[in-house]
Design a protein around this motif. Sequence first.
Motif, short mmCIF file in Angstrom:
data_model
loop_
_atom_site.label_atom_id
_atom_site.label_comp_id
_atom_site.label_asym_id
_atom_site.label_seq_id
_atom_site.Cartn_x
_atom_site.Cartn_y
_atom_site.Cartn_z
N UNK A 45 40.94 -36.57 37.57
CA UNK A 45 41.48 -36.01 38.61
C UNK A 45 41.02 -34.83 39.40
N UNK A 46 39.76 -34.24 38.89
CA UNK A 46 39.30 -33.18 39.41
C UNK A 46 38.10 -33.24 40.22
N UNK A 47 38.01 -32.33 41.05
CA UNK A 47 36.60 -32.50 42.05
C UNK A 47 35.81 -31.28 41.74
N UNK A 48 34.95 -31.49 41.26
CA UNK A 48 33.85 -30.15 40.97
C UNK A 48 32.77 -30.31 41.79
N UNK A 49 32.03 -29.16 42.16
CA UNK A 49 30.85 -29.28 43.14
C UNK A 49 29.70 -28.76 42.48
N UNK A 212 35.92 -36.50 41.38
CA UNK A 212 34.72 -36.33 42.18
C UNK A 212 33.54 -35.30 41.49
N UNK A 213 32.58 -35.93 41.52
CA UNK A 213 31.34 -34.81 41.34
C UNK A 213 30.68 -34.76 42.53
N UNK A 214 30.92 -33.44 43.07
CA UNK A 214 30.48 -33.41 44.68
C UNK A 214 29.06 -32.53 44.69
N UNK A 215 27.94 -33.13 45.26
CA UNK A 215 26.82 -32.47 45.00
C UNK A 215 26.37 -32.20 46.44
N UNK A 216 26.15 -30.95 46.72
CA UNK A 216 25.99 -30.36 48.16
C UNK A 216 24.90 -29.15 47.88
N UNK A 217 24.35 -28.79 49.06
CA UNK A 217 23.57 -27.72 49.34
C UNK A 217 24.53 -26.89 50.11
N UNK A 218 25.79 -27.15 50.46
CA UNK A 218 26.53 -26.23 51.45
C UNK A 218 27.66 -25.68 50.61
N UNK A 221 31.17 -26.12 52.15
CA UNK A 221 31.69 -27.37 52.10
C UNK A 221 32.46 -27.53 50.84
N UNK A 222 31.79 -27.26 49.69
CA UNK A 222 32.25 -27.28 48.51
C UNK A 222 33.45 -26.32 48.13
N UNK A 223 33.56 -25.21 48.74
CA UNK A 223 34.49 -24.18 48.64
C UNK A 223 35.82 -25.02 49.19
N UNK A 224 35.84 -25.51 50.10
CA UNK A 224 36.79 -26.31 50.77
C UNK A 224 37.39 -27.39 50.21
N UNK A 225 36.47 -27.90 49.54
CA UNK A 225 36.47 -29.69 48.99
C UNK A 225 37.01 -29.59 47.61
N UNK A 226 36.28 -28.50 46.79
CA UNK A 226 36.39 -28.66 45.39
C UNK A 226 37.35 -27.46 44.56
#
Length: 332
Positions: A45-49, A212-218, A221-226
Motif C-alpha cells: 500500500x506504500x508509494x516510494x520514489x 507504487x515504485x515511482x521512478x522520476x528525475x523530478x 513530483x516525488x515529494x508530493x506523490x510519495x
Amino acid sequence: MSEEHKPLLVARKLVKHFPITGGVFGREVAKVHAVNGVSLELHKGECVGLVGESGCGKSTLGKTLVRLLDPTSGTILFDGKDISTLGYKQLRPLKRRMQMIFQDPYGSLNPRMTIENILREALLFHKVVDKGGVSARIDELLDLAGLSKAVRRKYPHEFSGGQRQRVGIARALTVNPELILADEPVSALDVSVQAQILNLLQGLRAELGLSYLFVSHDLKVVQHFCERVFIMYLGFIVEELPCDDLETDVRHPYSKALLSAIPVDDPRDRRDTEVLEGDVPSPIQLPKGCPFHTRCPQAEEICKKENPELVVIGKAHRVACHVVARELGAQN
Ligand code: SF4
C-alpha cells in the motif's frame, strides 16, 4: 505485523552490471555499474520514489526489482518469496502481480489495434476473465482510468499524451496488479495533465490498494506523490527519508543540491540554490571512495578513499556520508 506494513518488495545488496564486449572474440572488456549494492523495502500500500539525475541507475533498479532485468547479484523478495533467480515460467504468475507504466506508453501499444482490442487481448492472454465477461471488464477498466466508453473504437494515435497514459494505466490494471512500477509516468506531459494523471494514480491506489515504485528525475513530483524517497547517485542509494521531512531534514550534500534546484511555490520563501560543479563520473569507471566526492562541496580526504555506508540516522532515514555520520556522532 499488519498487512499494510508487511514488506511487499525487499532488495538486499542488489547489483546490476551490464557487460561491454569488444575485440574479435567479443570478450567482456568493461562493465557499466548501473546498480551497486542497493538494499531497500517497499511496504504493501506504500508509494516510494526513486529519484536521481538521468543515468543514475534508477530505471535499471526499478526494472531489476520487478525482474524485467536479471540481477547480477543480490536478493529480491516479492511478498516474502525469493524471485532473484526464478526462470521465465516460475516468474510468470508473479509478474502479473507487478505491472509497469512507462513514460510514453505509445511504443508499447499496437498502433493497428483499437483500445478495446488492446485491452481484450491482455484480458484473454492472462485469462483474467472468461470471454463472456470481457466487454464488461473493458468498460470497468476504462472507467477506472477515467476514459469514456466512446474511446473503445479509437486507435492509439488518436489520443493525446495524457489519454495515452490513461490507456497504459488501464492496460496495467487488466491483471489486477498489487505493485506498479511507474517509470517517469508524467515527465512527457504538460504540468496540468501531470496533475490529472497523478490524481488518477492516487485515487487508484486508495481504491485498489496498489503499491507504487515511482521512478522520476523530478524530486518535486516525488515529494508530493510519495511517502518515502530513495535518492540515487551513480547506482548507489545515498539517502532515504520520508518525503514530509525533505524540506527540513535532508542531509546528504547531493540530496540538498537536488532539493535546492526545486523552484519554491511562494516567491517569498527563498531557498539557497546549490549548483553542482562538474559532471557525473562514468558508471563504467566508478570513482574510488564516495561516489559523489568528485562533485561534493564538503568532500574531505577520507571521501576519496572510503565509500561511506548507508547508516540509519532516524525513523526511515538513512544517509551515506562520512561528514553527516561524524556530525551526528558528535551530537549524540
Ligand atoms: Fe561529500 Fe564526503 Fe559526504 Fe561523499 S562522504 S557526500 S564526498 S562529504
